[in-house]
Write an enzyme that holds these catalytic residues in place. Structure first.
Site, short mmCIF file in Angstrom:
data_model
loop_
_atom_site.label_atom_id
_atom_site.label_comp_id
_atom_site.label_asym_id
_atom_site.label_seq_id
_atom_site.Cartn_x
_atom_site.Cartn_y
_atom_site.Cartn_z
N TYR A 30 -8.16 -12.56 4.41
CA TYR A 30 -8.40 -11.14 4.63
C TYR A 30 -9.48 -10.88 5.68
O TYR A 30 -9.27 -11.17 6.85
CB TYR A 30 -8.76 -10.55 3.26
CG TYR A 30 -8.08 -9.25 2.91
CD1 TYR A 30 -6.78 -8.97 3.29
CD2 TYR A 30 -8.77 -8.29 2.17
CE1 TYR A 30 -6.20 -7.77 2.93
CE2 TYR A 30 -8.18 -7.10 1.80
CZ TYR A 30 -6.90 -6.84 2.20
OH TYR A 30 -6.33 -5.65 1.83
N GLU A 32 -0.10 -7.37 9.17
CA GLU A 32 -1.36 -6.74 8.78
C GLU A 32 -2.54 -7.47 9.43
O GLU A 32 -3.47 -6.85 9.92
CB GLU A 32 -1.46 -6.79 7.24
CG GLU A 32 -2.63 -6.08 6.64
CD GLU A 32 -2.66 -6.21 5.11
OE1 GLU A 32 -1.80 -6.94 4.56
OE2 GLU A 32 -3.53 -5.58 4.49
N ASP A 36 -12.91 -4.88 3.42
CA ASP A 36 -13.18 -5.09 2.00
C ASP A 36 -14.04 -6.29 1.61
O ASP A 36 -15.11 -6.15 1.05
CB ASP A 36 -11.85 -5.20 1.24
CG ASP A 36 -10.95 -4.01 1.51
OD1 ASP A 36 -11.26 -3.20 2.40
OD2 ASP A 36 -9.93 -3.89 0.83
N TRP A 78 -3.72 6.05 3.21
CA TRP A 78 -5.11 5.59 3.36
C TRP A 78 -5.77 6.33 4.51
O TRP A 78 -5.15 6.59 5.55
CB TRP A 78 -5.15 4.09 3.65
CG TRP A 78 -5.36 3.23 2.44
CD1 TRP A 78 -6.52 2.62 2.07
CD2 TRP A 78 -4.40 2.89 1.42
NE1 TRP A 78 -6.34 1.92 0.90
CE2 TRP A 78 -5.05 2.07 0.48
CE3 TRP A 78 -3.05 3.20 1.22
CZ2 TRP A 78 -4.41 1.56 -0.64
CZ3 TRP A 78 -2.41 2.71 0.11
CH2 TRP A 78 -3.09 1.89 -0.81
N SER A 79 -7.07 6.58 4.34
CA SER A 79 -7.79 7.44 5.28
C SER A 79 -7.88 6.90 6.71
O SER A 79 -7.39 7.51 7.65
CB SER A 79 -9.18 7.72 4.73
OG SER A 79 -9.97 8.37 5.69
N TRP A 80 -8.54 5.74 6.89
CA TRP A 80 -8.70 5.35 8.31
C TRP A 80 -7.41 4.82 8.89
O TRP A 80 -7.20 4.88 10.09
CB TRP A 80 -9.93 4.47 8.55
CG TRP A 80 -9.89 2.99 8.25
CD1 TRP A 80 -9.18 2.35 7.27
CD2 TRP A 80 -10.63 1.96 8.95
NE1 TRP A 80 -9.46 1.00 7.30
CE2 TRP A 80 -10.35 0.73 8.32
CE3 TRP A 80 -11.52 1.97 10.02
CZ2 TRP A 80 -10.91 -0.49 8.74
CZ3 TRP A 80 -12.08 0.76 10.44
CH2 TRP A 80 -11.77 -0.44 9.81
N TYR A 116 0.85 -1.21 0.00
CA TYR A 116 0.00 0.00 0.00
C TYR A 116 0.88 1.26 0.00
O TYR A 116 1.06 1.89 1.05
CB TYR A 116 -0.91 -0.01 1.23
CG TYR A 116 -1.71 -1.28 1.40
CD1 TYR A 116 -2.65 -1.68 0.44
CD2 TYR A 116 -1.54 -2.09 2.52
CE1 TYR A 116 -3.37 -2.84 0.59
CE2 TYR A 116 -2.28 -3.26 2.68
CZ TYR A 116 -3.19 -3.63 1.70
OH TYR A 116 -3.90 -4.79 1.87
N GLN A 145 -13.71 6.30 3.74
CA GLN A 145 -13.51 5.21 4.70
C GLN A 145 -14.09 5.66 6.05
O GLN A 145 -14.49 6.82 6.18
CB GLN A 145 -12.02 4.88 4.83
CG GLN A 145 -11.55 3.77 3.91
CD GLN A 145 -10.14 3.30 4.20
OE1 GLN A 145 -9.31 4.04 4.72
NE2 GLN A 145 -9.85 2.04 3.88
C1 9YW Z 1 -6.85 -1.76 -0.50
C2 9YW Z 1 -4.71 -0.04 3.74
C3 9YW Z 1 -6.05 -0.69 3.43
C4 9YW Z 1 -7.00 -0.60 4.64
C5 9YW Z 1 -8.24 -1.45 4.43
C6 9YW Z 1 -7.82 -2.85 4.06
C7 9YW Z 1 -6.92 -2.84 2.84
C8 9YW Z 1 -7.06 -2.85 0.48
O1 9YW Z 1 -5.78 -2.04 3.10
O2 9YW Z 1 -7.59 -2.38 1.72
O3 9YW Z 1 -6.21 -2.04 -1.52
O4 9YW Z 1 -7.32 -0.65 -0.26
O5 9YW Z 1 -8.93 -3.68 3.86
O6 9YW Z 1 -9.03 -1.44 5.61
O7 9YW Z 1 -7.36 0.72 4.87
O8 9YW Z 1 -4.15 -0.56 4.89
#
Ligand code: 9YW
Length: 433
Positions: A362, A406, A175, A33-35, A29, A108
């Protein structure tokens, strides 16, 4: 054990810092990412509060004019090919103070007010200058956090009852959770889309752990549907194949109002504080009215297109415990569910006794630290101190034995997914403090 774990967590946060934001994991990643930013800020509050604020600012600098906070802010220094779907696929015009950074058009869970309040509360441990900085950051963030809530409770109030709907499974942060299976069955799966687009996640992660190609073709199709009208929410229910009220997303929405009430209090905005408390109360009532199933005695996702509750019993159903006004009947139900053979501490992402419980895949079985951290917070909110401590100790043991992964195998504890994952490390710091 705790010094070792603390130090290794701090190293992860150092490694994953990218100048003005944190990446969840370098390889898998490579953007913001937001949350994740919210969970990460909660840990950075202990080791580097300046970065906690910087990270939150970087995210909110990409906020859209309508108040939505995008689920990914793309790093222009990362190649398009390094993540799918990348900025070119989303095709979002550059907003805000960081015009070079594209973003996605979905959201998110809005955990950022909770995080900002925690970073502020921790500031006094770092001295007067840090307290001053924290107050200034709260001043900057407050109207932006309010705009985020307003977007979610107005434009995303697709069901009309005051809850926010998610219009893509990615918006839940969970997801491929079984909570979406029933609703996703109505979404066309056009596998030919994956001949047009290449999944980058399969280059860097084990396919057995990840959502399937069928899932991905639906994910891509839903983005294309939302993108077709420039991510407008007007009449979305009549032209988009997925709209769901998620108990976890909405519990966080309610918790955010309570954190905003605290922030408003510090900023001397007393009248606004009362409004936030009232909103939290209304969100709690709506969650109970719409997402509680008296037969299973837990919360479920509501599919707005069919008006039905998902039958799946997922960890998201436990999250309304975050709300202090949750009535005793629901608190007791959720606690019994959490303690049952279906979950236990730490809680897996899905009912262990379900026929399709998948230990690897996951959000369909593995243990995640972030949702367990939220569950512990919920236990504390309701004064369940012994249970909260049991869960805290179980999480610390897991991460200490297996690393800052993770997610984790729900039977063996084996670490899965990305090995140096930011929110696992950040929340380990909070659990140790
Ligand atoms: C994606 C980054 C993100 C998290 C999500 C998790 C996963 C996959 O990874 O998403 O490609 O966005 O499900 O909660 O924010 O860590």
């Amino acid at each position: 054990m705790s010094a070792e774990l603390w130090n290794s967590a701090a190293v992860v946060l150092e490694t994953n810092w990218s100048g003005d934001h944190m990446v969840p994991s370098r390889r898998l990643y490579p953007h913001q990412w937001s949350w994740d930013t919210a969970f990460i800020a909660i840990g950075l509050a202990y080791v580097n509060p300046g970065r906690a604020w910087r990270d939150l600012r970087s995210l909110f600098e990409a906020q859209w004019p309508d108040g939505r906070v995008p689920h990914i802010v793309f790093d222009p220094a990362t190649a398009e090919a390094d993540y799918f779907p990348g900025p070119a696929f989303w095709g979002v015009p550059a907003y805000g103070a960081r015009p070079a950074n594209g973003s996605t058009g979905i959201v998110q869970p809005p955990l950022h007010a909770v995080a900002a309040w925690k970073v502020y509360r921790r500031a006094s441990a770092h001295g007067a200058a840090c307290v001053q900085e924290a107050r200034a950051e709260l001043e900057w963030l407050y109207p932006r956090l309010v705009a985020q809530q307003d977007y979610l409770t107005t434009r995303r109030n697709l069901g009309g009852a005051g809850l926010a709907s998610i219009v893509h499974p990615w918006e839940s942060g969970l997801d491929n959770s079984p909570a979406w299976d029933a609703a996703m069955a109505g979404v066309p799966a056009d596998l030919s889309l994956l001949t047009t687009y290449r999944r980058r996640d399969l280059d860097v992660a084990d396919a057995a752990h990840r959502p399937t190609d069928r899932d991905y073709s639906r994910y891509v199709g839903l983005v294309l549907s939302y993108r077709a009208e420039s991510y407008s929410d007007t009449d979305l229910l009549s032209r988009h194949d997925f709209a769901v009220e998620c108990p976890s997303f909405n519990a966080i929405l309610g918790a955010a109002e309570l954190a905003l009430a605290q922030i408003a209090g510090v900023l001397g905005r007393t009248a606004e504080a009362a409004v936030h408390r009232e909103r939290a109360h209304r969100i709690t009532d709506a969650i109970v009215a719409r997402l509680w199933d008296p037969r299973s005695r837990t919360f479920h996702a509501r599919d707005l297109r069919t008006g039905t509750l998902s039958p799946a019993r997922c960890v998201s159903g436990l999250m309304p415990l975050l709300l202090p006004d949750l009535p005793a009947e629901q608190v007791e139900g959720v606690l019994a569910e959490a303690r049952s053979a279906r979950f236990g501490f730490p809680a897996p992402s899905y009912d262990r006794t379900a026929a399709d419980f998948d230990t690897m895949r996951y959000w369909r079985g593995p243990v995640w630290i972030n949702v367990n951290w939220l569950l512990r917070r919920g236990l504390l909110v309701h004064g369940l101190r012994d249970e909260a401590e049991e869960l805290r100790a179980a999480m610390v043991r897991l991460v200490h034995q297996h690393g800052h992964f993770e997610y984790f195998h729900p039977a063996t504890g084996e670490g899965l997914g990305a090995p140096t994952f930011s929110w696992t490390a950040a929340l380990a710091l909070d659990l140790l403090a």
